[in-house]
Design an enzyme around this catalytic site. Structure first.
Site, PDB file in Angstrom:
ATOM      1  N   GLY A   1       0.803  -1.220   0.000  1.00  0.00           N
ATOM      2  CA  GLY A   1       0.000   0.000   0.000  1.00  0.00           C
ATOM      3  C   GLY A   1       0.835   1.270   0.000  1.00  0.00           C
ATOM      4  O   GLY A   1       2.030   1.238   0.302  1.00  0.00           O
ATOM      5  N   ASN A   2       0.216   2.363  -0.369  1.00  0.00           N
ATOM      6  CA  ASN A   2       0.880   3.665  -0.337  1.00  0.00           C
ATOM      7  C   ASN A   2      -0.143   4.786  -0.274  1.00  0.00           C
ATOM      8  O   ASN A   2      -1.290   4.622  -0.690  1.00  0.00           O
ATOM      9  CB  ASN A   2       1.841   3.846  -1.519  1.00  0.00           C
TER      10      ASN A   2
ATOM     11  N   GLU B   1       5.216   3.354  -6.176  1.00  0.00           N
ATOM     12  CA  GLU B   1       4.010   3.693  -6.943  1.00  0.00           C
ATOM     13  C   GLU B   1       3.835   5.203  -7.094  1.00  0.00           C
ATOM     14  O   GLU B   1       2.751   5.664  -7.463  1.00  0.00           O
ATOM     15  CB  GLU B   1       2.761   3.112  -6.264  1.00  0.00           C
TER      16      GLU B   1
ATOM     17  N   HIS C   1      -3.847   3.922  -1.729  1.00  0.00           N
ATOM     18  CA  HIS C   1      -3.849   2.659  -2.471  1.00  0.00           C
ATOM     19  C   HIS C   1      -3.620   1.507  -1.488  1.00  0.00           C
ATOM     20  O   HIS C   1      -2.702   1.568  -0.675  1.00  0.00           O
ATOM     21  CB  HIS C   1      -2.749   2.654  -3.537  1.00  0.00           C
TER      22      HIS C   1
ATOM     23  N   HIS D   1      -4.856  -3.036  -0.555  1.00  0.00           N
ATOM     24  CA  HIS D   1      -5.310  -4.330  -1.068  1.00  0.00           C
ATOM     25  C   HIS D   1      -6.325  -4.951  -0.101  1.00  0.00           C
ATOM     26  O   HIS D   1      -6.098  -6.062   0.414  1.00  0.00           O
ATOM     27  CB  HIS D   1      -4.131  -5.295  -1.213  1.00  0.00           C
TER      28      HIS D   1
END
Ligand SMILES: [Zn+2]
Length: 244
Positions: free
Chosen positions: A29-30, A75, A94, A96
């Site tokens: 994630g970011n 990213e 962002h 998951h």
């Protein structure tokens, strides 16, 4: 206007929530935020979002080059592409999350009109085609949808949400995951019953009350789904006729 320190506090708070909710595993994630001088704050690459510190938020320029200590998220190019496409976007998250990512892995979008809060806030949640993470190709696949949607599923990957601040983007992520979970269970119970055009029309009339001011992509109503099925049946019937 917020200070850089306040923006960093907000990012750290959202990162902790993403990790605590299980929306990411390990270092995944970011998160990024656009600052008023046109620079950006992004999470450090390869660090768990649950344990990030002030020093692990990296400032980058418009090209993604670090202008403070640390290494930005891999990213960052995807984030900068979205900021270029959407001048109103001030933050991107962002992650998951399991149910939404399961839909993305099954290559299913979340475009059915079933829940009033989703119809009025996000509308249809499209599926961006698969592309290798951290590449320009991925930024391009997102660009096809981000102009009309604040939340996207990324095929075989995860979810991207944008907002007017980092909490707005985070809440959209929560909504997407909640909606994906409900949609999953509804399918276990025989499938969603879609709202009608009329019911969706009424929701659009009161959309302002939900604090939504922008456009949202139209979701699939039961009428349009019947039309789609009829179109497919007609096309099939014609194909069979052509073969005979
Ligand atoms: Zn990812």
């Amino acid at each position: 206007m917020k200070t850089e320190r306040q923006y960093k506090n907000d990012i750290l708070e959202v990162c902790k929530r993403i990790y605590a909710k299980g929306y990411v595993a390990a270092n995944d994630g970011n998160v990024s935020v656009k600052l008023s001088d046109g620079t950006f704050l992004t999470t450090h690459t390869g660090r768990s979002k649950g344990f990030l510190t002030f020093d692990e938020l990296v400032k980058v320029d418009g090209e993604g080059k670090a202008i403070s200590k640390g290494k930005p998220s891999t990213e960052v190019g995807m984030h900068l592409g979205i900021y270029k496409d959407r001048k109103d976007v001030k933050a991107i998250v962002h992650a998951h999350p399991v149910f939404a990512t399961a839909f993305a892995v099954a290559r299913l979008s979340l475009e059915n009109c079933t829940i009033p809060e989703i119809v009025t806030t996000l509308g249809a949640i499209p599926l961006a085609r698969y592309s290798t993470p951290s590449t320009e190709e991925m930024a391009n696949s997102i660009s096809e949808h981000i102009k009309t949607s604040d939340a996207l599923l990324l095929a075989n990957h995860g979810v991207v949400c944008v907002g007017f601040d980092v909490f707005d983007a985070y809440y959209k992520l929560e909504r997407v995951e909640h909606f994906a979970q409900i949609s999953f269970y509804a399918r276990m119970l025989g499938g969603e019953k879609l709202l009608t055009n009329r019911e969706v029309g009424k929701l659009r009339e009161i959309q302002g009350k939900y604090g939504v001011i922008g456009e949202t992509k139209e979701c699939v109503t039961c009428e349009s789904s019947v039309k789609e099925k009829n179109d497919v049946s007609k096309a099939l019937a014609k194909a069979i006729q052509d073969l005979c």
